[in-house]
Scaffold this active site. Sequence first.
Site, short mmCIF file in Angstrom:
data_model
loop_
_atom_site.label_atom_id
_atom_site.label_comp_id
_atom_site.label_asym_id
_atom_site.label_seq_id
_atom_site.Cartn_x
_atom_site.Cartn_y
_atom_site.Cartn_z
N ARG A 102 0.88 -1.18 0.00
CA ARG A 102 0.00 0.00 0.00
C ARG A 102 0.91 1.22 0.00
O ARG A 102 1.71 1.40 0.92
CB ARG A 102 -0.92 -0.01 1.22
CG ARG A 102 -1.65 1.30 1.41
CD ARG A 102 -2.77 1.22 2.43
NE ARG A 102 -3.91 0.53 1.89
CZ ARG A 102 -5.17 0.68 2.33
NH1 ARG A 102 -5.43 1.51 3.32
NH2 ARG A 102 -6.17 0.01 1.79
N HIS A 129 -7.25 1.10 -6.53
CA HIS A 129 -7.51 0.22 -5.39
C HIS A 129 -8.22 -1.04 -5.91
O HIS A 129 -9.39 -1.28 -5.63
CB HIS A 129 -8.37 0.96 -4.36
CG HIS A 129 -8.38 0.34 -2.99
ND1 HIS A 129 -7.66 -0.79 -2.67
CD2 HIS A 129 -9.03 0.71 -1.85
CE1 HIS A 129 -7.87 -1.09 -1.40
NE2 HIS A 129 -8.69 -0.20 -0.89
N GLN A 132 -10.15 -3.56 -3.55
CA GLN A 132 -11.44 -3.04 -3.11
C GLN A 132 -12.50 -3.36 -4.15
O GLN A 132 -13.60 -3.84 -3.83
CB GLN A 132 -11.34 -1.51 -2.91
CG GLN A 132 -12.64 -0.86 -2.54
CD GLN A 132 -13.13 -1.29 -1.17
OE1 GLN A 132 -12.39 -1.21 -0.21
NE2 GLN A 132 -14.37 -1.74 -1.07
N ASP A 223 -16.98 7.64 -1.74
CA ASP A 223 -15.74 7.48 -0.97
C ASP A 223 -15.42 8.85 -0.36
O ASP A 223 -16.06 9.86 -0.71
CB ASP A 223 -14.62 7.00 -1.91
CG ASP A 223 -13.30 6.73 -1.19
OD1 ASP A 223 -13.31 6.56 0.05
OD2 ASP A 223 -12.25 6.70 -1.86
N CYS A 263 -16.44 2.23 0.38
CA CYS A 263 -15.30 1.34 0.66
C CYS A 263 -14.88 1.39 2.13
O CYS A 263 -14.24 0.45 2.61
CB CYS A 263 -14.13 1.71 -0.24
SG CYS A 263 -13.60 3.41 -0.06
N ARG A 291 -14.20 -8.18 1.23
CA ARG A 291 -12.76 -7.96 1.01
C ARG A 291 -12.01 -9.27 1.29
O ARG A 291 -11.09 -9.65 0.57
CB ARG A 291 -12.23 -6.85 1.94
CG ARG A 291 -12.81 -5.47 1.72
CD ARG A 291 -12.41 -4.89 0.38
NE ARG A 291 -10.97 -4.90 0.18
CZ ARG A 291 -10.12 -3.98 0.62
NH1 ARG A 291 -10.57 -2.94 1.27
NH2 ARG A 291 -8.82 -4.08 0.37
N1 CP Z 1 -11.40 0.15 2.17
C1 CP Z 1 -10.14 0.02 2.64
O1 CP Z 1 -9.18 -0.24 1.89
O2 CP Z 1 -10.03 0.16 3.98
P1 CP Z 1 -8.68 0.25 4.81
O3 CP Z 1 -8.01 1.56 4.46
O4 CP Z 1 -9.11 0.17 6.24
O5 CP Z 1 -7.79 -0.91 4.43
N1 NVA Z 2 -9.69 7.02 -1.40
C1 NVA Z 2 -9.37 6.56 -0.06
C2 NVA Z 2 -9.67 5.11 0.08
C3 NVA Z 2 -9.39 4.53 1.44
C4 NVA Z 2 -9.67 3.06 1.50
C5 NVA Z 2 -7.91 6.85 0.24
O1 NVA Z 2 -7.07 6.63 -0.64
O2 NVA Z 2 -7.61 7.30 1.35
#
Ligand code: CP
Ligand code: NVA
Length: 307
Positions: A102, A129, A132, A223, A263, A291
Amino acid sequence: MGNLKGRDLLRMTDFSPEEIKQLLALAKQLKNQEISLKCPKVLGLLFYKASTRTRVSFSVAMYQLGGQVIDLNPNVTQVGRGEPISDTARVLDRYLDILAVRTFQQADLETFASYAKIPVINALSDLEHPCQVLADLLTIQECFGSLSGVSVAYLGDGNNVAHSLLLGCVQMGMNIRIACPPGYEPDRSIVEEAKEIAVDNAQIELTQDAKAAVKQAQVIYTDVWASMGQESMADARIPVFQPYQVNEELFADADPNAIALHCLPAHREEEITEAVLEGSHSRVWDQAENRMHAQKALLASLLGAET
Ligand code: CP
Ligand code: NVA
């Protein structure tokens, strides 16, 4: 699922529509059936940003497959002190069987993937993502019985989740309308890519009108208005994004069986109201659970597990 063995998932488009269908079918199967990896495998989690769902669902999925997980927190590994990604990737490749990253830059994920022979998974980047959206597609399929022809409305920021959702929807023959404030649209290159790969006449519409976007929609998705790394812009964005809030009023124009997805994590009374998040349209908790099922199927497929 042998065709995914050893592959990377850096972008939603790394898998073909047929491969996504197979993965979702496996995820459905794994909800009721236990499988184990042929020999215990090890997943590394290298997360430069916070995570609850992705971190825990990947970990539990790996444990349930009989594998192990190592948390490679950049704060306590050398990559956080400046060891090049190219060196880190080659070393991790010698120890691990699979790596989920990540991070901010998509280019860093590409570097990990090019230097490590093991599968590398995008666990969220600024661009996409995909994990997701695999879970989102599983959730939509469970709610409507199929994906092709389902109409999705995404309201808010044209961000990483919007990008993967757009690409995932058109790959599966779904129609998607995206409503964003001016200047916050999805990347032009992603929209062009989506138009090129759209199957079964999947329709894409970009608008600035939230009400028009949700008309007859079966899925209303939102989101956060400021993603991780954009915290300093959060307050200034609130008035700009207010007309794109997912609230109960919007559901009046949507399909009567429309579902609300997010999400998570959610900011109540910003991009989504408490009433919608906790109300009868919401499927966000099933979405979050999925997930784990989608990623278990992903891990099993990339590692070549036997059912
Ligand atoms: N939706 C999602 O990726 O959540 P987290 O940031 O908690 O992993
Ligand atoms: N768009 C958000 C998604 C978090 C799961 C971010 O990148 O913070």
